[in-house]
Design a protein around this motif. Structure first.
Motif, PDB file in Angstrom:
ATOM      1  N   ALA A   1      70.742 -93.461  38.135  1.00  0.00           N
ATOM      2  CA  ALA A   1      69.324 -93.801  37.950  1.00  0.00           C
ATOM      3  C   ALA A   1      68.456 -93.106  38.997  1.00  0.00           C
ATOM      4  O   ALA A   1      67.370 -92.600  38.688  1.00  0.00           O
ATOM      5  N   CYS A   2      68.944 -93.051  40.230  1.00  0.00           N
ATOM      6  CA  CYS A   2      68.184 -92.405  41.311  1.00  0.00           C
ATOM      7  C   CYS A   2      68.157 -90.883  41.102  1.00  0.00           C
ATOM      8  O   CYS A   2      67.114 -90.251  41.305  1.00  0.00           O
ATOM      9  N   ALA A   3      69.281 -90.318  40.686  1.00  0.00           N
ATOM     10  CA  ALA A   3      69.343 -88.878  40.408  1.00  0.00           C
ATOM     11  C   ALA A   3      68.365 -88.507  39.292  1.00  0.00           C
ATOM     12  O   ALA A   3      67.666 -87.492  39.385  1.00  0.00           O
ATOM     13  N   ASP A   4      68.321 -89.331  38.255  1.00  0.00           N
ATOM     14  CA  ASP A   4      67.423 -89.042  37.123  1.00  0.00           C
ATOM     15  C   ASP A   4      65.953 -89.060  37.561  1.00  0.00           C
ATOM     16  O   ASP A   4      65.167 -88.207  37.148  1.00  0.00           O
ATOM     17  N   GLU A   5      65.598 -90.036  38.390  1.00  0.00           N
ATOM     18  CA  GLU A   5      64.207 -90.128  38.837  1.00  0.00           C
ATOM     19  C   GLU A   5      63.861 -89.002  39.814  1.00  0.00           C
ATOM     20  O   GLU A   5      62.841 -88.334  39.657  1.00  0.00           O
ATOM     21  N   CYS A   6      64.723 -88.775  40.797  1.00  0.00           N
ATOM     22  CA  CYS A   6      64.464 -87.706  41.775  1.00  0.00           C
ATOM     23  C   CYS A   6      64.405 -86.340  41.086  1.00  0.00           C
ATOM     24  O   CYS A   6      63.665 -85.457  41.506  1.00  0.00           O
ATOM     25  N   GLY A   7      65.203 -86.193  40.039  1.00  0.00           N
ATOM     26  CA  GLY A   7      65.258 -84.925  39.315  1.00  0.00           C
ATOM     27  C   GLY A   7      63.966 -84.562  38.616  1.00  0.00           C
ATOM     28  O   GLY A   7      63.765 -83.411  38.193  1.00  0.00           O
ATOM     29  N   LYS A   8      63.038 -85.524  38.505  1.00  0.00           N
ATOM     30  CA  LYS A   8      61.743 -85.256  37.846  1.00  0.00           C
ATOM     31  C   LYS A   8      60.735 -84.607  38.791  1.00  0.00           C
ATOM     32  O   LYS A   8      59.679 -84.176  38.349  1.00  0.00           O
ATOM     33  N   HIS A   9      61.038 -84.611  40.091  1.00  0.00           N
ATOM     34  CA  HIS A   9      60.054 -84.153  41.069  1.00  0.00           C
ATOM     35  C   HIS A   9      60.476 -82.838  41.742  1.00  0.00           C
ATOM     36  O   HIS A   9      61.661 -82.553  41.857  1.00  0.00           O
ATOM     37  N   ASP A  10      59.463 -82.068  42.187  1.00  0.00           N
ATOM     38  CA  ASP A  10      59.729 -80.736  42.737  1.00  0.00           C
ATOM     39  C   ASP A  10      59.821 -80.684  44.255  1.00  0.00           C
ATOM     40  O   ASP A  10      60.077 -79.617  44.821  1.00  0.00           O
ATOM     41  N   HIS A  11      59.581 -81.813  44.925  1.00  0.00           N
ATOM     42  CA  HIS A  11      59.695 -81.805  46.387  1.00  0.00           C
ATOM     43  C   HIS A  11      61.130 -81.450  46.780  1.00  0.00           C
ATOM     44  O   HIS A  11      62.073 -81.865  46.118  1.00  0.00           O
ATOM     45  N   GLU A  12      61.246 -80.699  47.865  1.00  0.00           N
ATOM     46  CA  GLU A  12      62.584 -80.311  48.333  1.00  0.00           C
ATOM     47  C   GLU A  12      63.457 -81.541  48.596  1.00  0.00           C
ATOM     48  O   GLU A  12      64.640 -81.557  48.288  1.00  0.00           O
TER      49      GLU A  12
ATOM     50  N   CYS B   1      63.330 -84.409  47.164  1.00  0.00           N
ATOM     51  CA  CYS B   1      63.749 -85.009  45.890  1.00  0.00           C
ATOM     52  C   CYS B   1      64.892 -84.212  45.270  1.00  0.00           C
ATOM     53  O   CYS B   1      65.856 -84.791  44.745  1.00  0.00           O
ATOM     54  N   LYS B   2      64.785 -82.905  45.332  1.00  0.00           N
ATOM     55  CA  LYS B   2      65.841 -82.067  44.750  1.00  0.00           C
ATOM     56  C   LYS B   2      67.163 -82.245  45.498  1.00  0.00           C
ATOM     57  O   LYS B   2      68.222 -82.370  44.886  1.00  0.00           O
ATOM     58  N   ALA B   3      67.068 -82.293  46.815  1.00  0.00           N
ATOM     59  CA  ALA B   3      68.283 -82.499  47.618  1.00  0.00           C
ATOM     60  C   ALA B   3      68.879 -83.876  47.342  1.00  0.00           C
ATOM     61  O   ALA B   3      70.112 -84.043  47.243  1.00  0.00           O
ATOM     62  N   CYS B   4      68.002 -84.875  47.188  1.00  0.00           N
ATOM     63  CA  CYS B   4      68.469 -86.241  46.944  1.00  0.00           C
ATOM     64  C   CYS B   4      69.122 -86.337  45.560  1.00  0.00           C
ATOM     65  O   CYS B   4      70.182 -86.966  45.402  1.00  0.00           O
TER      66      CYS B   4
END
Lengths: 111, 111, 111, 111
Positions: free
Chosen positions: B77-88, B90-93
């Protein structure tokens, strides 16, 4: 803020927490549990403190330097106790605790 | 019991927890906090679950396999949400969460 | 969202966590530590699970129902072990664990 | 050691942790999240510190007095921030934090 500062200290804290969790479990399985009571007690404390220290450092908490000063004392107490025993898990734990105590002391002093 | 089993999964869990702590802090500093509310909420959850998963694994808990099954859902669930954002951050998370979700799913299934 | 839902379950969880922390410490001071090894181990697990359950409930986590199902098992295991011993701290802990197990089972089933 | 000392402080800590968890969640759902960023950040910190303070007190940790001194600062910072907002969850959280700060300060000083 794009990259995590103090990443290496985060790893040191979590390594120490893992060593303490492992050591506490292993001590509870030793034949001479009585002799390991202080080791179990301090590993429980140190695992809790180092886990929190790793998290505070990763989140760049405004309270992390003050926490590190106290965490250094907990790590040192656990290192001293684990250092008295010859089990492999105690020796590995003592080493992880000493490393974490040193880093926490150093970083806590630079607040 | 002298050496820690599943050491590599312990590291994966703590790496994920660290990425989530860092991402939550960084999101709170973004100009568009509103857009990051779900990301902050899920990073908080995932940091708590992965920290506990790392500790349960390091202590070889009898409940760790069941916990991993649930932890995999939280990481996903966290990967799916973080994957929507372009911040570095978020991508690393998102990447750390995906890795942890995969490992938890795999280990949880081998209970 | 202005008032905390399930406030009474939050209290039950934290009461159980406190009883487990106290019992683990007291067991480590008993003369017959060997006999208390499983009790110490399970109190450590149960304190961790109930603390997290209280926090997830207070924050109205989307994962709290699934967590409660597992937490009920941990509480039950700890209650069963503590119930074997005559120390006051074990009896108090067993009672707190049974109450928390019941509530977690009930709330987890209504997901 | 048969009965838990400082039981009332354990409850104060866990009440504060619960209020902080609830407040952080509620703040994330407010329309003006931007204005609540510091409140969310400090509630996260305070929830972590008060949870640990409750556990250390319940286990009668040798480090609890030192921890309380720091915990009092965290609670005070969170109380000050929550006190700036008119949401019911912020007002309730500020009150819980002030109470916990006072008790921690008092108990920490009697080390």
């Amino acid at each position: 803020m794009e990259t995590m500062e103090h990443r290496s200290h985060v790893d040191t804290c979590f390594d120490c927490a893992a060593a303490c969790e492992h050591c506490a479990t292993a001590c509870l399985k030793e034949e001479q549990v009585q002799m390991m009571a202080d080791c179990i007690r301090l590993c429980r404390e140190c695992a809790d403190f180092c886990t929190m220290c790793g998290r505070l450092t990763a989140r760049d908490s405004q309270f992390m330097r003050q926490f590190m000063v106290l965490c250094a004392d907990v790590c040192q107490a656990c290192a001293d106790e684990c250092g008295k025993h010859d089990h492999e898990h105690c020796k590995a734990c003592a080493e992880a605790c000493r490393k974490c105590a040193d880093e926490c002391r150093h970083m806590g002093a630079s607040a």
